[in-house]
Design a protein around this motif. Structure first.
Motif, PDB file in Angstrom:
ATOM      1  N   LEU A 275      26.388  -3.069   3.865  1.00 19.73           N
ATOM      2  CA  LEU A 275      27.305  -2.523   4.726  1.00 19.73           C
ATOM      3  C   LEU A 275      28.472  -3.378   4.907  1.00 19.73           C
ATOM      4  N   ALA A 276      29.427  -3.182   4.338  1.00 15.31           N
ATOM      5  CA  ALA A 276      30.590  -3.915   4.471  1.00 15.31           C
ATOM      6  C   ALA A 276      32.111  -3.077   3.982  1.00 15.31           C
ATOM      7  N   ILE A 277      33.167  -3.572   4.347  1.00 19.19           N
ATOM      8  CA  ILE A 277      34.305  -2.665   4.055  1.00 19.19           C
ATOM      9  C   ILE A 277      34.585  -2.434   2.452  1.00 19.19           C
ATOM     10  N   GLY A 278      34.766  -1.209   2.222  1.00 14.87           N
ATOM     11  CA  GLY A 278      34.829  -0.658   0.848  1.00 14.87           C
ATOM     12  C   GLY A 278      33.378  -0.290   0.134  1.00 14.87           C
ATOM     13  N   ALA A 279      32.306  -0.919   0.868  1.00 14.65           N
ATOM     14  CA  ALA A 279      31.031  -0.613   0.121  1.00 14.65           C
ATOM     15  C   ALA A 279      30.603   1.089   0.341  1.00 14.65           C
ATOM     16  N   ARG A 280      29.950   1.667  -0.309  1.00 12.64           N
ATOM     17  CA  ARG A 280      29.280   2.821  -0.121  1.00 12.64           C
ATOM     18  C   ARG A 280      28.650   3.162   1.342  1.00 12.64           C
ATOM     19  N   ALA A 281      29.246   3.967   2.104  1.00 17.65           N
ATOM     20  CA  ALA A 281      28.480   4.326   3.300  1.00 17.65           C
ATOM     21  C   ALA A 281      27.231   4.854   3.150  1.00 17.65           C
ATOM     22  N   ASP A 282      26.122   4.096   2.688  1.00 14.20           N
ATOM     23  CA  ASP A 282      24.757   4.479   2.814  1.00 14.20           C
ATOM     24  C   ASP A 282      24.017   3.825   3.925  1.00 14.20           C
ATOM     25  N   LEU A 283      23.524   4.544   4.647  1.00 17.04           N
ATOM     26  CA  LEU A 283      22.688   3.908   5.830  1.00 17.04           C
ATOM     27  C   LEU A 283      21.534   4.899   6.287  1.00 17.04           C
ATOM     28  N   ALA A 284      20.542   3.921   7.189  1.00 15.21           N
ATOM     29  CA  ALA A 284      19.389   4.753   7.587  1.00 15.21           C
ATOM     30  C   ALA A 284      19.465   4.173   9.212  1.00 15.21           C
ATOM     31  N   VAL A 285      19.336   5.363  10.046  1.00 13.66           N
ATOM     32  CA  VAL A 285      19.033   5.030  11.582  1.00 13.66           C
ATOM     33  C   VAL A 285      17.696   4.855  11.651  1.00 13.66           C
ATOM     34  N   LEU A 286      17.150   3.860  12.307  1.00 12.26           N
ATOM     35  CA  LEU A 286      15.845   3.702  12.576  1.00 12.26           C
ATOM     36  C   LEU A 286      15.397   4.006  14.037  1.00 12.26           C
ATOM     37  N   ASP A 287      14.557   4.689  14.343  1.00  9.35           N
ATOM     38  CA  ASP A 287      13.898   4.896  15.724  1.00  9.35           C
ATOM     39  C   ASP A 287      13.227   3.727  16.079  1.00  9.35           C
ATOM     40  N   ALA A 288      14.113   2.540  16.258  1.00  7.53           N
ATOM     41  CA  ALA A 288      13.651   1.268  16.697  1.00  7.53           C
ATOM     42  C   ALA A 288      14.988   0.276  17.229  1.00  7.53           C
ATOM     43  N   PRO A 289      14.584  -0.515  17.848  1.00  5.78           N
ATOM     44  CA  PRO A 289      15.690  -1.640  18.587  1.00  5.78           C
ATOM     45  C   PRO A 289      16.273  -2.426  17.362  1.00  5.78           C
ATOM     46  N   SER A 290      15.518  -2.610  16.205  1.00 13.60           N
ATOM     47  CA  SER A 290      15.523  -3.868  15.219  1.00 13.60           C
ATOM     48  C   SER A 290      14.910  -3.548  14.043  1.00 13.60           C
ATOM     49  N   HIS A 291      15.880  -4.087  13.111  1.00  9.62           N
ATOM     50  CA  HIS A 291      15.359  -3.882  11.524  1.00  9.62           C
ATOM     51  C   HIS A 291      13.990  -4.469  11.291  1.00  9.62           C
ATOM     52  N   ALA A 292      13.470  -5.441  12.285  1.00  2.38           N
ATOM     53  CA  ALA A 292      12.138  -6.179  12.114  1.00  2.38           C
ATOM     54  C   ALA A 292      10.881  -4.943  12.246  1.00  2.38           C
ATOM     55  N   HIS A 293      11.411  -4.085  12.892  1.00  2.53           N
ATOM     56  CA  HIS A 293      10.357  -3.093  13.339  1.00  2.53           C
ATOM     57  C   HIS A 293       9.877  -2.294  12.060  1.00  2.53           C
ATOM     58  N   LEU A 294      10.590  -2.437  10.952  1.00  4.06           N
ATOM     59  CA  LEU A 294      10.085  -1.939   9.608  1.00  4.06           C
ATOM     60  C   LEU A 294       8.924  -2.653   9.141  1.00  4.06           C
ATOM     61  N   ALA A 295       8.852  -3.801   9.704  1.00  6.85           N
ATOM     62  CA  ALA A 295       7.447  -4.603   9.403  1.00  6.85           C
ATOM     63  C   ALA A 295       6.597  -4.618  10.349  1.00  6.85           C
ATOM     64  N   TYR A 296       6.815  -4.621  11.414  1.00  4.24           N
ATOM     65  CA  TYR A 296       6.364  -4.858  12.859  1.00  4.24           C
ATOM     66  C   TYR A 296       5.569  -3.356  13.228  1.00  4.24           C
ATOM     67  N   ARG A 297       5.982  -2.379  12.698  1.00  3.05           N
ATOM     68  CA  ARG A 297       5.503  -1.047  12.781  1.00  3.05           C
ATOM     69  C   ARG A 297       4.946  -0.449  11.446  1.00  3.05           C
ATOM     70  N   PRO A 298       3.907  -0.935  10.788  1.00  3.95           N
ATOM     71  CA  PRO A 298       3.660  -0.390   9.720  1.00  3.95           C
ATOM     72  C   PRO A 298       3.212   0.969   9.422  1.00  3.95           C
ATOM     73  N   GLY A 299       3.526   1.672   8.591  1.00  5.64           N
ATOM     74  CA  GLY A 299       3.055   3.074   8.148  1.00  5.64           C
ATOM     75  C   GLY A 299       3.803   3.983   9.359  1.00  5.64           C
ATOM     76  N   THR A 300       4.527   3.564  10.106  1.00 10.10           N
ATOM     77  CA  THR A 300       5.118   4.337  10.919  1.00 10.10           C
ATOM     78  C   THR A 300       6.553   4.947  10.705  1.00 10.10           C
ATOM     79  N   PRO A 301       6.801   6.466  10.553  1.00 12.07           N
ATOM     80  CA  PRO A 301       8.135   6.828   9.961  1.00 12.07           C
ATOM     81  C   PRO A 301       9.191   6.413  10.935  1.00 12.07           C
ATOM     82  N   LEU A 302      10.194   5.527  10.596  1.00 14.20           N
ATOM     83  CA  LEU A 302      10.913   5.080  11.597  1.00 14.20           C
ATOM     84  C   LEU A 302      12.304   5.597  11.344  1.00 14.20           C
ATOM     85  N   VAL A 303      12.484   6.191  10.307  1.00 21.15           N
ATOM     86  CA  VAL A 303      13.942   6.497   9.699  1.00 21.15           C
ATOM     87  C   VAL A 303      14.183   8.068  10.331  1.00 21.15           C
ATOM     88  N   THR A 304      15.310   7.957  11.272  1.00 22.29           N
ATOM     89  CA  THR A 304      15.457   9.317  11.975  1.00 22.29           C
ATOM     90  C   THR A 304      16.815  10.043  11.452  1.00 22.29           C
TER      91      THR A 304
END
Ligand SMILES: [Zn+2]
Length: 384
Positions: free
Chosen positions: A342-371
């Motif tokens: 995510l930078a100026i000029g890059a394609r606006a592709d992103l995911a919002v996570l139901d979590a306070p940090s990107h680390a939850h993607l590993a910290y909460r395995p098997g849990t669908p966090l993408v909202t």
């Protein structure tokens, strides 16, 4: 139409300049990111997506997937989990079923899996042929793949068809099959492995593909420490995929070349095999990507979050390294700089996570966090 993504608790940009920011906002316009800054200073936009204090990451870039297929290999998986080893031979089961399937059946599977990926935050996916192994079937699979992505890969050299001489098959792949497939493909790939294609055959396939305008990438060193990785680096391939069994010379080659090591831990999970050593690669200075290898035989997962969790738990990556490998790393493996960050000029592709940090993607395995998922500046998925 412009879009403001507001109240981002943690914005993980996977971009050197923008880094990881707290209390941030982002504006997209014309499909691209046009502004990143503090939430308090966010400008107005036509539409607003309230991240409500959650983490936002770039859309995942899944740079290795086999989605054009028919048939089911549940029984093979169950047998493997009962102790039978994985040899790669089951590819032919899928080839038989895929040849019999209609275009619409193949298309429907591809549509279902890409939709499943998108809901889980994957906004860029590479799709290979390789379950046809005839001129007409490989070209058909690539035409269908091209309906879903621009990142299409000709993998006629996935395995040698039953009752076929390997050298004669390589002649076909490098000749008539390549002629029929090249107009529908961006990449050329080969399964360089004992029991599939040896180093000389892989070199022929990749060289012929390059002469036809396709860029090389290689299934390398999955089951044995063969010549695939060094061949990939020597030919300047964008990516050497799997990299499970590496010699010191392989690691040195990856560290000194421009080829990304794409690790596919879903395959090791689903074949109960030893994982690649991501730590060794990163410490040596190699670029690393994570991808699903989504396919009906050896890795039937579409979840990049699952691969991130495996990479952290089993392969020595930190959560930050793993999320970067699943975004910017995947983009590098596709030689793209407009996605995966995510930078100026890059394609606006992103995911919002139901979590306070990107680390939850590993910290909460098997849990669908993408909202919520944004692709090209448009909200394409949102949990109710
Ligand atoms: Zn693969």
């Amino acid at each position: 139409m412009s879009l403001l993504v507001d109240n981002i608790g943690e914005l993980f940009t996977a971009d050197e300049e923008h880094g990881v920011r707290n209390d941030a906002a982002l504006v997209a316009d014309g499909g691209a990111v046009v502004w990143i800054g503090p939430a308090a200073e966010a400008p107005a936009a036509d539409e607003r997506l309230d991240a409500a204090g959650r983490a936002v990451v770039p859309g995942f870039v899944d740079s290795h997937a086999h989605l054009v297929f028919a048939g089911d290999r549940t029984a093979e998986f169950a047998a493997r989990m009962s102790g039978e080893p994985y040899t790669g031979g089951g590819i032919r089961t899928t080839v038989t079923a895929s040849r019999r399937a209609s275009d619409d059946e193949l298309r429907a599977t591809c549509a279902r899996l890409t939709a499943e990926m998108l809901r889980q935050g994957t906004t860029t996916v590479e799709i290979k042929s390789g379950y046809g192994l005839t001129v007409a079937d490989e070209a058909r699979q690539l035409r269908i793949a091209g309906e879903f992505t621009g990142e299409t890969t000709f993998l006629g050299a996935h395995t040698v068809p039953a009752a076929t001489d390997a050298e004669e098959y390589v002649d076909l792949v490098c000749g008539e099959m390549l002629d029929a497939c090249a107009p529908h493909a961006k990449w050329v790939d080969v399964f360089c492995e004992r029991g599939a294609f040896d180093g000389d055959q892989a070199r022929r396939v990749l060289t012929a593909g390059a002469e036809a305008g396709l860029s090389p990438r290689v299934h390398a060193n999955q089951l044995t420490a063969g010549p695939g990785v060094r061949l990939a680096v020597e030919l300047g391939a964008a990516s050497a995929d799997h990299c499970t069994h590496l010699s010191d010379a392989d690691v040195d080659a990856l560290a000194s070349g421009s080829t990304v090591a794409t690790l596919l831990p879903g395959a090791e999970f689903s074949t109960r095999s030893p994982y690649p050593d991501a730590r060794r690669l990163i410490d040596a200075g190699a670029a690393v990507a994570l991808a699903t290898d989504c396919n009906p035989g050896s890795s039937f997962t579409s979840s990049m979050a699952f691969c991130i969790a495996l990479a952290v738990r089993e392969m020595g990556m930190t959560p930050t390294e793993a999320v970067a490998a699943a975004t910017a790393g995947g983009a590098k493996a596709l030689r793209r700089d407009d996605v995966g960050r995510l930078a100026i000029g890059a394609r606006a592709d992103l995911a919002v996570l139901d979590a306070p940090s990107h680390a939850h993607l590993a910290y909460r395995p098997g849990t669908p966090l993408v909202t919520a998922v944004v692709r090209g500046g448009t909200v394409v998925h949102q949990e109710p």
